[in-house]
Design a protein around this motif. Structure first.
Motif, PDB file in Angstrom:
ATOM      1  N   TYR A  52      54.179  52.813  49.267  1.00 57.29           N
ATOM      2  CA  TYR A  52      53.857  51.484  48.730  1.00 57.29           C
ATOM      3  C   TYR A  52      52.340  51.324  48.588  1.00 57.29           C
ATOM      4  N   LYS A  53      51.616  51.748  49.608  1.00 58.21           N
ATOM      5  CA  LYS A  53      50.152  51.596  49.566  1.00 58.21           C
ATOM      6  C   LYS A  53      49.529  52.446  48.467  1.00 58.21           C
ATOM      7  N   LYS A  54      50.228  53.525  48.105  1.00 62.47           N
ATOM      8  CA  LYS A  54      49.705  54.385  47.023  1.00 62.47           C
ATOM      9  C   LYS A  54      50.032  53.810  45.651  1.00 62.47           C
ATOM     10  N   GLY A  55      50.843  52.735  45.586  1.00 62.90           N
ATOM     11  CA  GLY A  55      51.046  52.072  44.285  1.00 62.90           C
ATOM     12  C   GLY A  55      52.474  51.997  43.778  1.00 62.90           C
ATOM     13  N   THR A  56      53.471  52.382  44.592  1.00 64.51           N
ATOM     14  CA  THR A  56      54.857  52.214  44.134  1.00 64.51           C
ATOM     15  C   THR A  56      55.367  50.866  44.640  1.00 64.51           C
ATOM     16  N   PRO A  57      55.882  50.007  43.738  1.00 57.12           N
ATOM     17  CA  PRO A  57      56.379  48.705  44.197  1.00 57.12           C
ATOM     18  C   PRO A  57      57.450  48.869  45.285  1.00 57.12           C
ATOM     19  N   PHE A  72      69.148  41.630  44.396  1.00 56.79           N
ATOM     20  CA  PHE A  72      69.403  42.309  43.116  1.00 56.79           C
ATOM     21  C   PHE A  72      68.965  43.770  43.206  1.00 56.79           C
ATOM     22  N   ILE A  73      69.739  44.621  42.535  1.00 60.26           N
ATOM     23  CA  ILE A  73      69.373  46.035  42.441  1.00 60.26           C
ATOM     24  C   ILE A  73      68.172  46.152  41.502  1.00 60.26           C
ATOM     25  N   VAL A  74      67.201  46.947  41.901  1.00 59.77           N
ATOM     26  CA  VAL A  74      66.001  47.137  41.077  1.00 59.77           C
ATOM     27  C   VAL A  74      65.674  48.631  41.053  1.00 59.77           C
ATOM     28  N   THR A  75      65.461  49.175  39.856  1.00 59.41           N
ATOM     29  CA  THR A  75      65.034  50.573  39.724  1.00 59.41           C
ATOM     30  C   THR A  75      63.760  50.588  38.861  1.00 59.41           C
ATOM     31  N   PRO A  76      63.104  51.736  38.765  1.00 54.40           N
ATOM     32  CA  PRO A  76      61.897  51.796  37.917  1.00 54.40           C
ATOM     33  C   PRO A  76      62.183  51.538  36.434  1.00 54.40           C
ATOM     34  N   ALA A  77      63.447  51.364  36.047  1.00 54.43           N
ATOM     35  CA  ALA A  77      63.768  51.056  34.644  1.00 54.43           C
ATOM     36  C   ALA A  77      63.569  49.578  34.325  1.00 54.43           C
ATOM     37  N   VAL A  78      63.375  48.756  35.372  1.00 55.52           N
ATOM     38  CA  VAL A  78      63.259  47.310  35.115  1.00 55.52           C
ATOM     39  C   VAL A  78      62.018  46.728  35.777  1.00 55.52           C
ATOM     40  N   LEU A  79      61.590  45.602  35.217  1.00 62.28           N
ATOM     41  CA  LEU A  79      60.491  44.857  35.841  1.00 62.28           C
ATOM     42  C   LEU A  79      60.947  44.405  37.225  1.00 62.28           C
ATOM     43  N   VAL A  80      60.046  44.424  38.189  1.00 66.65           N
ATOM     44  CA  VAL A  80      60.366  43.863  39.505  1.00 66.65           C
ATOM     45  C   VAL A  80      60.420  42.336  39.339  1.00 66.65           C
ATOM     46  N   PRO A  81      61.537  41.704  39.682  1.00 71.04           N
ATOM     47  CA  PRO A  81      61.628  40.247  39.520  1.00 71.04           C
ATOM     48  C   PRO A  81      60.500  39.531  40.260  1.00 71.04           C
ATOM     49  N   ARG A  82      59.944  38.512  39.603  1.00 70.21           N
ATOM     50  CA  ARG A  82      58.840  37.738  40.179  1.00 70.21           C
ATOM     51  C   ARG A  82      59.351  36.347  40.576  1.00 70.21           C
ATOM     52  N   HIS A  83      58.785  35.819  41.666  1.00 67.71           N
ATOM     53  CA  HIS A  83      59.198  34.468  42.079  1.00 67.71           C
ATOM     54  C   HIS A  83      58.851  33.424  41.021  1.00 67.71           C
ATOM     55  N   ASP A  84      57.799  33.671  40.231  1.00 65.15           N
ATOM     56  CA  ASP A  84      57.412  32.721  39.170  1.00 65.15           C
ATOM     57  C   ASP A  84      58.590  32.423  38.239  1.00 65.15           C
ATOM     58  N   THR A  85      59.446  33.412  38.044  1.00 68.16           N
ATOM     59  CA  THR A  85      60.559  33.264  37.105  1.00 68.16           C
ATOM     60  C   THR A  85      61.616  32.279  37.627  1.00 68.16           C
ATOM     61  N   GLU A  86      61.540  31.962  38.925  1.00 65.35           N
ATOM     62  CA  GLU A  86      62.496  30.991  39.478  1.00 65.35           C
ATOM     63  C   GLU A  86      62.297  29.606  38.863  1.00 65.35           C
ATOM     64  N   ASP A 201      46.427  44.621  39.372  1.00 64.43           N
ATOM     65  CA  ASP A 201      47.479  44.977  40.319  1.00 64.43           C
ATOM     66  C   ASP A 201      47.949  46.404  40.004  1.00 64.43           C
ATOM     67  N   LYS A 202      47.660  47.364  40.910  1.00 55.02           N
ATOM     68  CA  LYS A 202      47.984  48.767  40.614  1.00 55.02           C
ATOM     69  C   LYS A 202      49.496  49.018  40.572  1.00 55.02           C
ATOM     70  N   TRP A 203      50.301  48.192  41.278  1.00 55.10           N
ATOM     71  CA  TRP A 203      51.754  48.403  41.335  1.00 55.10           C
ATOM     72  C   TRP A 203      52.395  48.223  39.958  1.00 55.10           C
ATOM     73  N   VAL A 204      51.764  47.362  39.131  1.00 55.55           N
ATOM     74  CA  VAL A 204      52.277  47.094  37.783  1.00 55.55           C
ATOM     75  C   VAL A 204      52.334  48.377  36.943  1.00 55.55           C
ATOM     76  N   LEU A 205      51.418  49.312  37.235  1.00 50.75           N
ATOM     77  CA  LEU A 205      51.360  50.552  36.439  1.00 50.75           C
ATOM     78  C   LEU A 205      52.623  51.389  36.582  1.00 50.75           C
ATOM     79  N   LYS A 206      53.413  51.152  37.626  1.00 49.42           N
ATOM     80  CA  LYS A 206      54.669  51.895  37.825  1.00 49.42           C
ATOM     81  C   LYS A 206      55.842  51.199  37.133  1.00 49.42           C
ATOM     82  N   GLU A 207      55.608  49.984  36.605  1.00 48.37           N
ATOM     83  CA  GLU A 207      56.699  49.257  35.945  1.00 48.37           C
ATOM     84  C   GLU A 207      56.776  49.700  34.478  1.00 48.37           C
TER      85      GLU A 207
END
Ligand SMILES: C[S@@+](CC[C@H](N)C(=O)[O-])C[C@H]1O[C@@H](n2cnc3c(N)ncnc32)[C@H](O)[C@@H]1O
Length: 280
Positions: A52-57, A72-86, A201-207
């Motif tokens: 995670y610290k190296k940049g994988t969500p 919810f199931i989440v894989t690298p094929a989808v955006l990580v759901p954000r609380h903003d979307t609530e 945000d470096k984690w975004v680069l894996k999305e």
């Protein structure tokens, strides 16, 4: 090992709690009550948090995340759901409830989740629709979820099955292969300016890039959708878009240029503009 020692070792408070919830299949509050974390669990937690610290969500490492209090199931094929979307889901729920009193010109109330990704929006709304139908059998709902990524649609299908949500999944380039008129079109499109992707945000680069990239000005998808959405809306139909905090005025302008009549802007919990609603 004590929880405090593990957190000190990882240097990541929130991520450590989330990883322990996952590894121990424990509720969050129970994690704080654990007296001793076994060596094997601590080792596994440290390994995950290192990635995670190296940049994988974290959601990709754990294979799931929570949205609107549901897993919810989440894989690298989808955006990580954000609380903003609530915010978008809450507003959609209010509209569906209000419309349940007014009725619809459709025999079955039609909801479209455009750019559905993991399916979190449509599936969250399916819970409300099931409840409304259960309480009044005359109220009927149909939910259609669309994405242009077959891999994302596969994740949405898994989530629909996990949540027993009856949803039509459609592979389409936006509205191109979508038919019929909808009472509510909800959409969280890619809206990040191309040059801004991953800047904060470096984690975004894996999305997936296609889940984020909204073109040079971030507005590409709003333009395309608003150019064709009108013919897919009922007379009282509404579009609800998630937007970037600085995009409200631009999206309103595009909507007015395409002859839509009413645009309202709603804020998220951080008091930033987050959703616009648009009427025919
Ligand atoms: C910001 S993500 C939103 C995902 C999900 N709705 C959420 O809120 O977490 C945008 C989604 O739009 C999809 N997408 C990108 N281009 C598309 C297109 N031309 N037609 C349909 N979907 C598209 C991406 O695959 C991605 O799943």
């Amino acid at each position: 090992m004590k929880l405090a020692q593990l957190i000190a070792q990882t240097g990541e408070h929130e991520a450590t709690i989330q990883v322990l919830c996952h590894l121990l299949e424990a509720e969050r509050t129970n994690v704080f009550l654990i007296k001793d974390i076994s060596e094997s669990v601590a080792k596994e937690a440290i390994k995950i948090i290192d990635q995670y610290k190296k940049g994988t969500p974290l959601a990709y490492l754990l294979g799931s995340t929570y949205f609107y209090n549901r897993k919810f199931i989440v894989t690298p094929a989808v955006l990580v759901p954000r609380h903003d979307t609530e915010v978008l889901v809450e507003l959609a729920e209010k509209k569906i409830i209000a419309d349940s009193l007014l009725g619809s010109e459709n025999p079955t109330y039609q909801i479209l989740d455009l750019c559905c990704g993991s399916g979190i929006i449509g599936i969250s709304l399916a819970y409300l629709c099931d409840w409304l139908h259960h309480n009044n059998r005359e109220l009927r709902y149909e939910i259609t979820a669309v994405d242009y990524s077959p891999e994302a649609l596969a994740v949405a299908a898994q989530n629909a099955s996990l949540h027993h949500a009856d949803i039509n999944l459609v592979y389409s380039d936006l509205l191109e292969d979508v038919h019929g008129k909808f009472d509510l079109l909800v959409c969280n499109p890619p809206y990040v300016r191309t040059a801004d992707i991953g800047v904060e945000d470096k984690w975004v680069l894996k999305e997936p890039h296609m889940a984020l990239d909204g073109g040079i000005d971030g507005l590409y998808f709003y333009r395309r959708i608003l150019a064709t959405a009108k013919k897919h809306l009922t007379t009282h139909g509404m579009i609800m878009f998630e937007i970037g905090y600085d995009q409200a005025a631009a999206v309103e302008q595009i909507a007015l240029e395409h002859g839509y009549s009413m645009v309202k802007v709603y804020k998220d919990l951080a008091n930033r503009n987050r959703v616009v609603t648009i009427r025919v």
